[in-house]
Design a protein around this motif. Structure first.
Motif, PDB file in Angstrom:
ATOM      1  N   UNK A  39      40.600  -1.199  -5.716  1.00  0.00           N
ATOM      2  CA  UNK A  39      39.444  -0.491  -6.253  1.00  0.00           C
ATOM      3  C   UNK A  39      38.505  -1.459  -6.980  1.00  0.00           C
ATOM      4  N   UNK A  40      39.055  -2.472  -7.644  1.00  0.00           N
ATOM      5  CA  UNK A  40      38.198  -3.465  -8.294  1.00  0.00           C
ATOM      6  C   UNK A  40      37.422  -4.257  -7.238  1.00  0.00           C
ATOM      7  N   UNK A  41      38.114  -4.676  -6.212  1.00  0.00           N
ATOM      8  CA  UNK A  41      37.457  -5.432  -5.148  1.00  0.00           C
ATOM      9  C   UNK A  41      36.387  -4.594  -4.453  1.00  0.00           C
ATOM     10  N   UNK A  67      47.408  -4.232 -13.576  1.00  0.00           N
ATOM     11  CA  UNK A  67      46.289  -4.394 -12.645  1.00  0.00           C
ATOM     12  C   UNK A  67      45.274  -5.370 -13.217  1.00  0.00           C
ATOM     13  N   UNK A  68      44.981  -5.256 -14.504  1.00  0.00           N
ATOM     14  CA  UNK A  68      44.046  -6.182 -15.147  1.00  0.00           C
ATOM     15  C   UNK A  68      44.527  -7.625 -14.989  1.00  0.00           C
ATOM     16  N   UNK A  74      44.309 -13.209  -9.723  1.00  0.00           N
ATOM     17  CA  UNK A  74      44.237 -13.337  -8.272  1.00  0.00           C
ATOM     18  C   UNK A  74      42.865 -12.998  -7.694  1.00  0.00           C
ATOM     19  N   UNK A  75      42.349 -11.839  -8.049  1.00  0.00           N
ATOM     20  CA  UNK A  75      41.129 -11.346  -7.404  1.00  0.00           C
ATOM     21  C   UNK A  75      39.893 -12.125  -7.850  1.00  0.00           C
ATOM     22  N   UNK A  83      36.667 -16.424  -1.024  1.00  0.00           N
ATOM     23  CA  UNK A  83      37.709 -16.278  -0.007  1.00  0.00           C
ATOM     24  C   UNK A  83      38.082 -14.827   0.231  1.00  0.00           C
ATOM     25  N   UNK A  84      37.776 -13.931  -0.691  1.00  0.00           N
ATOM     26  CA  UNK A  84      38.086 -12.519  -0.512  1.00  0.00           C
ATOM     27  C   UNK A  84      36.941 -11.815   0.172  1.00  0.00           C
ATOM     28  N   UNK A  85      35.735 -12.120  -0.230  1.00  0.00           N
ATOM     29  CA  UNK A  85      34.555 -11.431   0.292  1.00  0.00           C
ATOM     30  C   UNK A  85      34.020 -12.184   1.495  1.00  0.00           C
TER      31      UNK A  85
END
Length: 86
Positions: A39-41, A67-68, A74-75, A83-85
């Protein structure tokens, strides 16, 4: 509604000869964004697509720090290196 406001800002910038990309855009979200790393991503991806550059959230309720911690370890580093987006 946010997309409409961003479009208005972009038009106003262009009208005065300013590059809209020069403006840092920040957003603030409730702790619901930290319900999960996904959900954060999702929050970041949706707002980044609108040109937002800075993302802030309310801290999660006590006992929900896992989660925080995952987001911060990580995120966020993955987002910073893009690298995630993709």
């Amino acid at each position: 509604e946010v997309a409409d406001r961003i479009a208005f800002l972009d038009r106003a910038c262009l009208d005065i000869g300013r590059d809209p990309a020069e403006i840092r855009r920040s957003t603030w979200a409730s702790s619901e964004v930290l319900a999960s790393t996904a959900s954060y991503l999702d929050f970041v991806e949706r707002h980044r697509a609108l040109g937002f550059t800075d993302f802030t959230t309310v801290l999660p309720p006590p006992g929900n720090e896992r989660v925080l911690e995952a987001v911060s370890r990580e995120v966020i580093p993955a987002i910073r290196t893009c690298s995630v987006l993709a």
